[in-house]
Design a protein around this motif. Structure first.
Motif, PDB file in Angstrom:
ATOM      1  N   VAL A 143       1.014  -1.332  -0.193  1.00  0.00           N
ATOM      2  CA  VAL A 143      -0.078  -0.029   0.165  1.00  0.00           C
ATOM      3  C   VAL A 143       0.886   1.270  -0.273  1.00  0.00           C
ATOM      4  O   VAL A 143       1.545   1.966   1.040  1.00  0.00           O
ATOM      5  CB  VAL A 143      -0.957  -0.289   1.026  1.00  0.00           C
ATOM      6  N   GLU A 144       0.903   2.003  -1.125  1.00  0.00           N
ATOM      7  CA  GLU A 144       1.084   3.176  -1.100  1.00  0.00           C
ATOM      8  C   GLU A 144       0.191   4.329  -1.593  1.00  0.00           C
ATOM      9  O   GLU A 144      -0.333   4.121  -1.813  1.00  0.00           O
ATOM     10  CB  GLU A 144       3.066   3.407  -1.993  1.00  0.00           C
ATOM     11  N   ILE A 145      -0.120   5.202  -0.630  1.00  0.00           N
ATOM     12  CA  ILE A 145      -1.439   6.516  -1.168  1.00  0.00           C
ATOM     13  C   ILE A 145      -0.933   7.629   0.059  1.00  0.00           C
ATOM     14  O   ILE A 145       0.195   7.640   0.500  1.00  0.00           O
ATOM     15  CB  ILE A 145      -2.461   6.183   0.138  1.00  0.00           C
ATOM     16  N   GLY A 187       0.197  15.645   0.780  1.00  0.00           N
ATOM     17  CA  GLY A 187       1.304  14.952   0.797  1.00  0.00           C
ATOM     18  C   GLY A 187       1.883  14.106   1.643  1.00  0.00           C
ATOM     19  O   GLY A 187       2.676  13.399   1.154  1.00  0.00           O
ATOM     20  N   ARG A 188       1.742  13.900   2.414  1.00  0.00           N
ATOM     21  CA  ARG A 188       2.332  12.987   2.934  1.00  0.00           C
ATOM     22  C   ARG A 188       1.595  11.638   2.826  1.00  0.00           C
ATOM     23  O   ARG A 188       0.698  11.186   2.647  1.00  0.00           O
ATOM     24  CB  ARG A 188       1.894  12.955   4.818  1.00  0.00           C
ATOM     25  N   ILE A 189       2.852  10.729   2.930  1.00  0.00           N
ATOM     26  CA  ILE A 189       2.969   9.550   2.430  1.00  0.00           C
ATOM     27  C   ILE A 189       2.209   8.624   3.611  1.00  0.00           C
ATOM     28  O   ILE A 189       2.977   8.427   4.432  1.00  0.00           O
ATOM     29  CB  ILE A 189       4.186   8.958   2.017  1.00  0.00           C
ATOM     30  N   MET A 190       1.383   7.481   3.124  1.00  0.00           N
ATOM     31  CA  MET A 190       0.492   6.215   4.015  1.00  0.00           C
ATOM     32  C   MET A 190       0.981   4.711   3.015  1.00  0.00           C
ATOM     33  O   MET A 190       0.637   4.484   1.991  1.00  0.00           O
ATOM     34  CB  MET A 190      -0.536   6.493   3.806  1.00  0.00           C
ATOM     35  N   ALA A 191       2.147   4.241   3.587  1.00  0.00           N
ATOM     36  CA  ALA A 191       2.922   2.812   2.949  1.00  0.00           C
ATOM     37  C   ALA A 191       2.790   1.682   4.003  1.00  0.00           C
ATOM     38  O   ALA A 191       3.501   2.517   5.367  1.00  0.00           O
ATOM     39  CB  ALA A 191       3.981   3.748   2.386  1.00  0.00           C
ATOM     40  N   LYS A 216       6.881   6.502   9.729  1.00  0.00           N
ATOM     41  CA  LYS A 216       6.035   7.800  10.453  1.00  0.00           C
ATOM     42  C   LYS A 216       4.586   7.088   8.915  1.00  0.00           C
ATOM     43  O   LYS A 216       3.706   7.611   9.165  1.00  0.00           O
ATOM     44  CB  LYS A 216       6.430   9.090   9.846  1.00  0.00           C
ATOM     45  N   HIS A 217       5.268   6.725   7.795  1.00  0.00           N
ATOM     46  CA  HIS A 217       4.909   6.014   6.505  1.00  0.00           C
ATOM     47  C   HIS A 217       3.245   4.922   7.128  1.00  0.00           C
ATOM     48  O   HIS A 217       2.094   4.987   6.788  1.00  0.00           O
ATOM     49  CB  HIS A 217       5.191   5.704   5.827  1.00  0.00           C
ATOM     50  N   MET A 218       3.675   4.182   8.219  1.00  0.00           N
ATOM     51  CA  MET A 218       3.260   3.591   8.933  1.00  0.00           C
ATOM     52  C   MET A 218       1.985   3.783   9.466  1.00  0.00           C
ATOM     53  O   MET A 218       1.441   4.066   9.549  1.00  0.00           O
ATOM     54  CB  MET A 218       3.863   2.629   9.575  1.00  0.00           C
ATOM     55  N   ILE A 219       2.741   5.091  11.044  1.00  0.00           N
ATOM     56  CA  ILE A 219       1.936   5.708  11.322  1.00  0.00           C
ATOM     57  C   ILE A 219       0.500   6.758  10.298  1.00  0.00           C
ATOM     58  O   ILE A 219      -0.709   6.515  11.143  1.00  0.00           O
ATOM     59  CB  ILE A 219       2.941   6.400  12.747  1.00  0.00           C
ATOM     60  N   LEU A 261      -2.369   4.434   9.363  1.00  0.00           N
ATOM     61  CA  LEU A 261      -3.486   4.224  11.091  1.00  0.00           C
ATOM     62  C   LEU A 261      -4.050   5.519  11.345  1.00  0.00           C
ATOM     63  O   LEU A 261      -5.154   5.716  12.452  1.00  0.00           O
ATOM     64  CB  LEU A 261      -2.321   3.535  12.418  1.00  0.00           C
ATOM     65  N   ASP A 262      -3.321   6.650  11.341  1.00  0.00           N
ATOM     66  CA  ASP A 262      -3.421   7.827  11.641  1.00  0.00           C
ATOM     67  C   ASP A 262      -4.708   8.172  11.085  1.00  0.00           C
ATOM     68  O   ASP A 262      -5.568   8.870  11.080  1.00  0.00           O
ATOM     69  CB  ASP A 262      -2.333   8.611  11.977  1.00  0.00           C
ATOM     70  N   GLU A 263      -4.901   7.783   9.453  1.00  0.00           N
ATOM     71  CA  GLU A 263      -5.488   8.872   8.598  1.00  0.00           C
ATOM     72  C   GLU A 263      -7.067   7.600   8.677  1.00  0.00           C
ATOM     73  O   GLU A 263      -8.505   7.902   9.119  1.00  0.00           O
ATOM     74  CB  GLU A 263      -5.658   8.509   7.369  1.00  0.00           C
TER      75      GLU A 263
END
Length: 704
Positions: free
Chosen positions: A51-53, A58-62, A102-105, A108-110
């Motif tokens: 997963v990479e969103i 522009g914060r990365i969620m991955a 941070k990408h993983m956090i 979950l935050d979103e």
């Protein structure tokens, strides 16, 4: 083998597998690392999912995989930091660790505080997973299924010497654990022949030691036993730090069932903490070694403590702290403890590992009659695996693909045995070893369970976690071992290998198929397809196992039929999931039953390749007779090797006890005379001798 040789071999293997399966080396890296972490007990049923969103600002969620740990209520995210470089090594720095974390956090935050749907379309699997996470995390601590978060960074980079501490603050009011797994760390687990162990001083958890009373067990045991009084807050705090790592690895899947918060225990913690020691049954712990305070009154250091019984107690104490339910405090809350210490300082030998497993099995089975542990929970240590290891070294695979020599399918009775066998070899010796024992012919216990359970038409079980499938598989094999041990022979081993060939061959074909989407459901399509094929074979017919073995690959007719059926399976699972997660629905008996009703007509080409089931039975029967004969010969040799003096001593000891008839005693005496004359006892004589000995042991006699 040193770390550099290990690193090069590791990268080469990833590239080779990627080329063979038509994937990327990083995909192979993630899967291999997940498999290793699962075999180490660090993860249970990890699911690869890339997963990479990009979210707000522009914060990365991955992340690249996720998992749950029911034993300690964890939600686990895993991210890969793989660099496809063979010679040049990159360095994993503090800043890169923080970035990946941070990408993983962020994801979950979103999930909890935002709306992931704003950043991905409705067909994105990440959306369904986000819903699943949000439901499990819940709105508050009282209703949540998640009591802690774990994050894993998988990398082939070298950890920077500047990285001293990777501890992270709590997230969403829950404890957070960050793990970095490098190739060096994996290499160390191979060289030590064990998983990483827990070791700590009680002072690290604001405890000056554990009061204890040593049991006097005499000189007959090579372990020590203690009764202890454990402060509840200390027990909760070590569980908050180490989580399910404190639960004995071989039965972690079982203990997770009991690792939930028990209402009665919770009530005592909240309202009657001073009476906890009286009301609670306590915990049972096994440790390699302990150290004592200078005055000898307290235990102040533990090496590899494992909770064998008491999962509910430990989890309830930890949850009381997380949820702030310990309103009366834990200052006067104590837990009774039975502690078994093996007195092993260094890495355990195979004999010590077996002793450890034997002790933990007996304790677990006896400690709690309300939640009995079955033999299947300890199947990892079953003698079946010893027999399979022996067969794997004896039954050589035919030479194929122009190779001039036979090869060995290497059955791994214990994790990392293939790598460990090479540790002390020279480079030339390792090359020869790998030619005879190719890496792609290593069979892990859990892999065999997947492959055979697919052939045995239990695909819904295969789609469960590795631990659950292994436990289900255990019931089949234990029955076979107890009732028809002679069927576990050369022919059975060849059938096991062929099952692996079928599973891996189909898995590879699906991955290269034009209809298969990236990140699809191979893990479910493969077992369902194999099970479906075997379920629709015409009565009295079977696949050509002999050709499979001789060719060491899927023969064309079978490969074509499996791939044709796999597409049907793919469409079926997507249809039944109806936009949901295929992995979830595939685990139910109802879905397998529904798939069995789906019509599929076998092709004439495939039908013509089938053989009579009678032919298969004939081969298996011949192998059974041969194995039985060899076993009887082995028994004769073992009796002979004990020597005439040994059997004379048995005769003399039994004569004093008067537990056998004159005829039985004289028979033992005659065996001693046979051996003294250098004559090997016959098979019938061995059988009678064993019956006599069994009769004597039933009456309390102990063999010397």
């Amino acid at each position: 083998m040193d770390i550099e040789e290990f690193r090069l071999q590791f990268i080469d293997e990833l590239r080779l597998n990627a080329e063979h399966e038509g994937t990327e080396p990083e995909t192979q890296f993630v899967q291999k690392a997940l498999d290793e972490l699962e075999s180490l007990g660090e993860l249970n049923d990890p699911i690869p999912m890339s997963v990479e969103i990009r979210g707000r600002r522009g914060r990365i969620m991955a992340f690249d995989a996720y998992a749950y740990d029911d034993a300690d209520g964890s939600l686990i995210l895993i991210v890969s930091d793989f660099i496809n470089e063979r010679e040049n090594q990159s360095t994993l720095t503090n800043s890169r660790i923080e970035e990946l974390y941070k990408h993983m956090i962020n994801f979950l935050d979103e999930v909890v505080n935002g709306n992931i749907a704003e950043y991905c379309d409705d067909s994105d699997d990440a959306l369904e997973l986000a819903k699943e996470f949000k439901k499990k995390i819940g709105k508050g601590m009282l209703t949540t299924e998640i009591s802690r978060f774990k994050f894993f960074i998988l990398t082939n980079a070298v950890l920077s010497k500047q990285v001293k501490n990777i501890t992270r603050d709590n997230f969403l009011e829950r404890p957070t654990e960050l793990n970095v797994w490098t190739l060096e760390r994996f290499f160390q687990t191979y060289t030590s022949n064990s998983s990483e162990i827990i070791e700590f001083d009680t002072s690290e958890f604001d405890c000056d030691g554990i009061q204890y009373l040593k049991a006097n067990l005499g000189d007959a045991t090579d372990y020590d036993a203690y009764m202890g009084i454990v402060p509840g807050k200390f027990l909760a705090n070590i569980y908050l730090k180490y989580g399910s790592k404190l639960l004995q690895g071989n039965i972690r899947a079982f203990l997770s069932v009991r690792g939930k918060v028990n209402k009665g225990i919770r009530d005592t913690i909240i309202n009657y903490p001073n009476s906890f020691f009286t009301y609670n049954n306590g915990i049972a712990v096994v440790a390699r070694s302990v150290e004592f305070s200078s005055d000898g009154t307290k235990i102040v250091h533990f090496k590899d403590p494992q909770i064998i019984n008491g999962g509910q107690t430990t989890a309830s104490l930890a949850n009381a702290i997380i949820k702030k339910e310990d309103k009366n405090g834990m200052e006067n809350l104590y837990v009774p403890m039975k502690l078994t210490v093996l007195n092993v300082e260094d890495d355990m030998s195979e004999e010590q590992v077996e002793q450890y497993n034997s002790i933990t099995k007996r304790i677990s089975q006896c400690a709690n009659s309300q939640n009995s542990v079955s033999d299947a929970d300890f199947f990892s240590n079953h003698p079946f695996h010893v027999l399979m290891e022996t067969l794997s070294r004896k039954v050589l695979a035919p030479p194929v693909n122009g190779n001039p020599y036979q090869t060995i399918w290497f059955y791994e009775r214990s994790r990392g045995k293939w790598e460990q066998e090479q540790m002390k070899l020279t480079q030339a010796q390792r090359k020869k070893f790998c030619e005879i024992h190719p890496k792609n012919q290593v069979i892990k216990k859990e892999k065999l369970a997947k492959c055979l359970n697919s052939v045995y038409m239990n695909p819904n079980q295969v789609c469960q976690s590795s631990a659950i499938n292994f436990s289900k598989f255990a019931t089949i094999i234990e029955k076979m071992y107890d009732e028809q041990k002679d069927t576990i022979n050369d022919a059975f081993f060849k059938k096991c290998v062929c099952s692996v060939i079928i599973f891996d061959g189909l898995d590879s074909l699906i991955g290269k198929a034009s209809w298969y989407p990236k990140g699809g459901n191979k893990a479910q399509i493969t077992p369902y397809t194999i099970a479906k094929l075997f379920s629709i074979l015409p009565k009295g017919m079977d696949i050509d196992w002999r050709t499979l073995w001789n060719k060491q690959t899927l023969y064309p007719e079978m490969a074509e039929e499996l791939l044709r059926l796999a597409y049907v399976t793919h469409k079926f699972l997507l249809e039944v999931a109806n936009g949901g997660i295929v992995r979830t629905i595939s685990r139910t008996q109802a879905v397998w039953a529904k798939f069995q009703e789906v019509k599929f007509e076998l092709s004439n080409t495939f039908m013509s390749s089938l053989i009579s089931k009678e032919e298969t039975k004939s081969i298996e029967a011949a192998a059974k007779r041969e194995h039985k004969f060899n076993s009887n010969v082995d028994a004769s040799v073992e009796i002979f090797k004990l020597g005439a003096q040994y059997w004379n001593n048995v005769y003399s000891a039994l004569a004093k006890e008067s537990v056998l008839s004159y005829g039985d005693l004289e028979f033992i005496h005659s065996i001693a005379k046979y051996i003294a004359s250098a004559i090997l006892p016959t098979i019938s004589q061995c059988k009678r001798l064993m019956k006599i000995i069994s009769k004597a042991e039933d009456k309390g006699f102990i063999m010397p």
